[in-house]
Design a protein around this motif. Structure first.
Motif, PDB file in Angstrom:
ATOM      1  N   GLN A  23       0.860  -1.181   0.000  1.00  0.00           N
ATOM      2  CA  GLN A  23       0.000   0.000   0.000  1.00  0.00           C
ATOM      3  C   GLN A  23       0.898   1.233   0.000  1.00  0.00           C
ATOM      4  O   GLN A  23       1.589   1.502   0.990  1.00  0.00           O
ATOM      5  N   GLY A  24       0.923   1.927  -1.108  1.00  0.00           N
ATOM      6  CA  GLY A  24       1.772   3.112  -1.228  1.00  0.00           C
ATOM      7  C   GLY A  24       3.236   2.752  -1.069  1.00  0.00           C
ATOM      8  O   GLY A  24       3.752   1.871  -1.744  1.00  0.00           O
ATOM      9  N   SER A  25       3.895   3.408  -0.129  1.00  0.00           N
ATOM     10  CA  SER A  25       5.322   3.182   0.087  1.00  0.00           C
ATOM     11  C   SER A  25       5.594   2.123   1.156  1.00  0.00           C
ATOM     12  O   SER A  25       6.726   1.972   1.604  1.00  0.00           O
ATOM     13  N   THR A  26       4.546   1.375   1.545  1.00  0.00           N
ATOM     14  CA  THR A  26       4.688   0.370   2.595  1.00  0.00           C
ATOM     15  C   THR A  26       4.401  -1.022   2.064  1.00  0.00           C
ATOM     16  O   THR A  26       3.427  -1.238   1.345  1.00  0.00           O
ATOM     17  N   LEU A  27       5.262  -1.962   2.452  1.00  0.00           N
ATOM     18  CA  LEU A  27       5.025  -3.381   2.206  1.00  0.00           C
ATOM     19  C   LEU A  27       4.827  -4.015   3.567  1.00  0.00           C
ATOM     20  O   LEU A  27       5.671  -3.853   4.464  1.00  0.00           O
ATOM     21  N   ALA A  28       3.726  -4.709   3.758  1.00  0.00           N
ATOM     22  CA  ALA A  28       3.408  -5.334   5.045  1.00  0.00           C
ATOM     23  C   ALA A  28       3.478  -6.849   4.912  1.00  0.00           C
ATOM     24  O   ALA A  28       2.942  -7.423   3.956  1.00  0.00           O
ATOM     25  N   LEU A  29       4.147  -7.480   5.874  1.00  0.00           N
ATOM     26  CA  LEU A  29       4.243  -8.935   5.915  1.00  0.00           C
ATOM     27  C   LEU A  29       3.353  -9.475   7.018  1.00  0.00           C
ATOM     28  O   LEU A  29       3.213  -8.854   8.080  1.00  0.00           O
ATOM     29  N   SER A  30       2.777 -10.656   6.776  1.00  0.00           N
ATOM     30  CA  SER A  30       1.985 -11.328   7.811  1.00  0.00           C
ATOM     31  C   SER A  30       2.201 -12.827   7.689  1.00  0.00           C
ATOM     32  O   SER A  30       2.668 -13.323   6.665  1.00  0.00           O
ATOM     33  N   GLN A  49      12.101 -14.888  -3.704  1.00  0.00           N
ATOM     34  CA  GLN A  49      12.177 -14.872  -5.160  1.00  0.00           C
ATOM     35  C   GLN A  49      11.620 -13.584  -5.766  1.00  0.00           C
ATOM     36  O   GLN A  49      11.995 -13.213  -6.877  1.00  0.00           O
ATOM     37  N   GLN A  50      10.737 -12.896  -5.039  1.00  0.00           N
ATOM     38  CA  GLN A  50      10.097 -11.681  -5.553  1.00  0.00           C
ATOM     39  C   GLN A  50      10.548 -10.413  -4.827  1.00  0.00           C
ATOM     40  O   GLN A  50      10.029  -9.329  -5.103  1.00  0.00           O
ATOM     41  N   ARG A  51      11.481 -10.519  -3.918  1.00  0.00           N
ATOM     42  CA  ARG A  51      11.831  -9.424  -3.016  1.00  0.00           C
ATOM     43  C   ARG A  51      12.192  -8.122  -3.728  1.00  0.00           C
ATOM     44  O   ARG A  51      11.763  -7.051  -3.291  1.00  0.00           O
ATOM     45  N   GLU A  52      12.978  -8.186  -4.780  1.00  0.00           N
ATOM     46  CA  GLU A  52      13.398  -6.949  -5.445  1.00  0.00           C
ATOM     47  C   GLU A  52      12.210  -6.206  -6.041  1.00  0.00           C
ATOM     48  O   GLU A  52      12.100  -4.982  -5.904  1.00  0.00           O
ATOM     49  N   THR A  53      11.328  -6.934  -6.690  1.00  0.00           N
ATOM     50  CA  THR A  53      10.134  -6.316  -7.271  1.00  0.00           C
ATOM     51  C   THR A  53       9.220  -5.787  -6.179  1.00  0.00           C
ATOM     52  O   THR A  53       8.705  -4.664  -6.276  1.00  0.00           O
ATOM     53  N   LEU A  54       9.008  -6.575  -5.134  1.00  0.00           N
ATOM     54  CA  LEU A  54       8.099  -6.177  -4.063  1.00  0.00           C
ATOM     55  C   LEU A  54       8.581  -4.952  -3.301  1.00  0.00           C
ATOM     56  O   LEU A  54       7.778  -4.132  -2.859  1.00  0.00           O
ATOM     57  N   LEU A  55       9.888  -4.819  -3.128  1.00  0.00           N
ATOM     58  CA  LEU A  55      10.426  -3.721  -2.331  1.00  0.00           C
ATOM     59  C   LEU A  55      10.807  -2.482  -3.140  1.00  0.00           C
ATOM     60  O   LEU A  55      11.167  -1.456  -2.557  1.00  0.00           O
ATOM     61  N   LYS A  56      10.687  -2.560  -4.438  1.00  0.00           N
ATOM     62  CA  LYS A  56      11.058  -1.419  -5.275  1.00  0.00           C
ATOM     63  C   LYS A  56      10.212  -0.201  -4.896  1.00  0.00           C
ATOM     64  O   LYS A  56       8.988  -0.234  -4.925  1.00  0.00           O
ATOM     65  N   GLY A  57      10.886   0.874  -4.526  1.00  0.00           N
ATOM     66  CA  GLY A  57      10.207   2.115  -4.168  1.00  0.00           C
ATOM     67  C   GLY A  57       9.590   2.141  -2.782  1.00  0.00           C
ATOM     68  O   GLY A  57       8.953   3.120  -2.411  1.00  0.00           O
ATOM     69  N   LYS A  58       9.769   1.095  -2.010  1.00  0.00           N
ATOM     70  CA  LYS A  58       9.171   1.054  -0.669  1.00  0.00           C
ATOM     71  C   LYS A  58      10.077   1.748   0.344  1.00  0.00           C
ATOM     72  O   LYS A  58      11.302   1.647   0.282  1.00  0.00           O
ATOM     73  N   GLN A  59       9.457   2.439   1.283  1.00  0.00           N
ATOM     74  CA  GLN A  59      10.191   3.119   2.349  1.00  0.00           C
ATOM     75  C   GLN A  59       9.979   2.451   3.696  1.00  0.00           C
ATOM     76  O   GLN A  59      10.732   2.704   4.630  1.00  0.00           O
ATOM     77  N   VAL A  60       8.944   1.603   3.786  1.00  0.00           N
ATOM     78  CA  VAL A  60       8.615   0.958   5.052  1.00  0.00           C
ATOM     79  C   VAL A  60       8.321  -0.514   4.814  1.00  0.00           C
ATOM     80  O   VAL A  60       7.579  -0.864   3.894  1.00  0.00           O
ATOM     81  N   LEU A  61       8.907  -1.358   5.652  1.00  0.00           N
ATOM     82  CA  LEU A  61       8.543  -2.772   5.707  1.00  0.00           C
ATOM     83  C   LEU A  61       7.883  -2.976   7.053  1.00  0.00           C
ATOM     84  O   LEU A  61       8.534  -2.899   8.101  1.00  0.00           O
ATOM     85  N   ASN A  62       6.566  -3.187   7.046  1.00  0.00           N
ATOM     86  CA  ASN A  62       5.809  -3.352   8.284  1.00  0.00           C
ATOM     87  C   ASN A  62       5.727  -4.835   8.617  1.00  0.00           C
ATOM     88  O   ASN A  62       5.186  -5.618   7.830  1.00  0.00           O
TER      89      ASN A  62
END
Length: 97
Positions: free
Chosen positions: A10-17, A30-43
């Motif tokens: 959601q926006g600049s945040t990627l949330a893990l559960s 396997q998808q980390r680079e794509t998932l984190l591109k442009g993200k500022q927060v890992l919740n």
């Protein structure tokens, strides 16, 4: 058996559960680079369990992201994650909020 690791963006945040464990992290890895591109927060507030492999992944993600996004943070760390970080003496390597 590990619960599936899930993520939402959601926006600049990627949330893990779910569980961030050796048996559940491969699809995310396997998808980390794509998932984190442009993200500022890992919740990580909704993670149920984190093992040493999961902690190693968090360290790697943090170190990779701060190279391109110096303001990157890992937020929502529970007491268990904070305890693991302290036990492995990683407080200076992976600051969490």
């Amino acid at each position: 058996m590990a619960e599936a690791l899930r993520w939402t963006s959601q926006g600049s945040t990627l949330a893990l559960s779910g569980d961030l464990e050796r048996d559940s992290l491969l699809p995310f890895w396997q998808q980390r680079e794509t998932l984190l591109k442009g993200k500022q927060v890992l919740n990580i507030a909704a993670l149920e369990r984190v093992d040493s492999a999961g902690l190693a992944l968090l360290v790697h993600l943090y170190q990779q992201q701060i190279r391109s996004t110096p303001s990157f943070v890992i937020s929502g760390a529970g007491e268990r994650v904070k305890t693991l970080i302290a036990l492995y003496n990683l407080n200076d390597i992976i600051p969490v909020v």
